[in-house]
Motif scaffolding. Sequence first.
Motif, PDB file in Angstrom:
ATOM      1  N   VAL A 221      48.582  38.757  50.698  1.00  0.00           N
ATOM      2  CA  VAL A 221      50.036  38.666  50.860  1.00  0.00           C
ATOM      3  C   VAL A 221      50.355  38.256  52.292  1.00  0.00           C
ATOM      4  CG1 VAL A 221      52.232  39.898  50.714  1.00  0.00           C
ATOM      5  CG2 VAL A 221      50.376  40.456  49.120  1.00  0.00           C
ATOM      6  N   HIS A 222      51.206  37.253  52.427  1.00  0.00           N
ATOM      7  CA  HIS A 222      51.615  36.780  53.749  1.00  0.00           C
ATOM      8  C   HIS A 222      52.949  37.413  54.147  1.00  0.00           C
ATOM      9  CE1 HIS A 222      48.623  33.789  52.570  1.00  0.00           C
ATOM     10  NE2 HIS A 222      48.458  33.565  53.859  1.00  0.00           N
ATOM     11  N   ALA A 223      53.095  37.662  55.421  1.00  0.00           N
ATOM     12  CA  ALA A 223      54.258  38.397  55.918  1.00  0.00           C
ATOM     13  C   ALA A 223      55.574  37.711  55.571  1.00  0.00           C
ATOM     14  CB  ALA A 223      54.143  38.587  57.428  1.00  0.00           C
ATOM     15  N   LYS A 224      55.582  36.386  55.586  1.00  0.00           N
ATOM     16  CA  LYS A 224      56.824  35.656  55.313  1.00  0.00           C
ATOM     17  C   LYS A 224      56.723  34.818  54.043  1.00  0.00           C
ATOM     18  CE  LYS A 224      58.265  35.619  60.136  1.00  0.00           C
ATOM     19  NZ  LYS A 224      58.686  34.811  61.306  1.00  0.00           N
ATOM     20  N   GLY A 225      55.789  35.192  53.184  1.00  0.00           N
ATOM     21  CA  GLY A 225      55.652  34.487  51.924  1.00  0.00           C
ATOM     22  C   GLY A 225      54.929  33.161  52.085  1.00  0.00           C
TER      23      GLY A 225
END
Length: 244
Positions: A221-225
């Motif tokens: 999962v990436h912090a900013k999508g």
Amino acid sequence: MASLGDDDDDTPQLSADTLDILKRFYNERDTRQKQFEDLKAKAEDEFDADQKLSMEVFTEDWNASQFWYNDETATALARQLLDGATDDTKIVVVSAPSTFIQLKNLLATEEYKIRPQITLLEYDDRFAVFKEFHHYDFEQPLKLPVELKGSFDRIICDPPFLSDDCQTKAALTVRWLAKTWTSASDENGLKLIVCTGERMEPLISKLYAKVGTRTTSFEVVHAKGLSNEFRCYANFECGAWKWV
């Protein structure tokens, strides 16, 4: 003939809401810059649990394909790199600075008594504030300090671009860095994690076949999508993931 006052009336005016947004943007930018300068000033100090590091200081540059993991993902990956490690273990982080940050944070806590050697290979020179940093450009996959060759027991790599060229060159770097090119199931085998796009799966399976790398169930999962489907590939199973 138009008066000076008429010209002033024609000048575009920003709304109060827009001005407020701009003000917040510049305030946040100045705050991040101040945090970065503080971090840089303390770079020679040993960080402790009261000086938790954050990726928020390092603003993402999407044009440079910078997409940081969220803290939960980065911490989970860091824990797997530390699992079973000793003071003699050598860990290298290739183009995954958010995992490096969480390695630093974990090793600063009472939970971990070990002190493995950790190294960060990264293109972004802002990370040179850390003594573990070495500049890395995937376009020159072997242009690294010679003492790093064949040194590392555990490697995580997140190639910056979803292209065959980038992935292949990153794999050359990984192979060059690895102390051994055998499966993690073998005694003293390499422990390898590769995080990249789902569509790179056939190439990843080919590039790292000899060390037993397979697609896992772990959700990156990436912090900013991130619009691209992302996967974690590894040559071992653990509590955080299974092969699929």
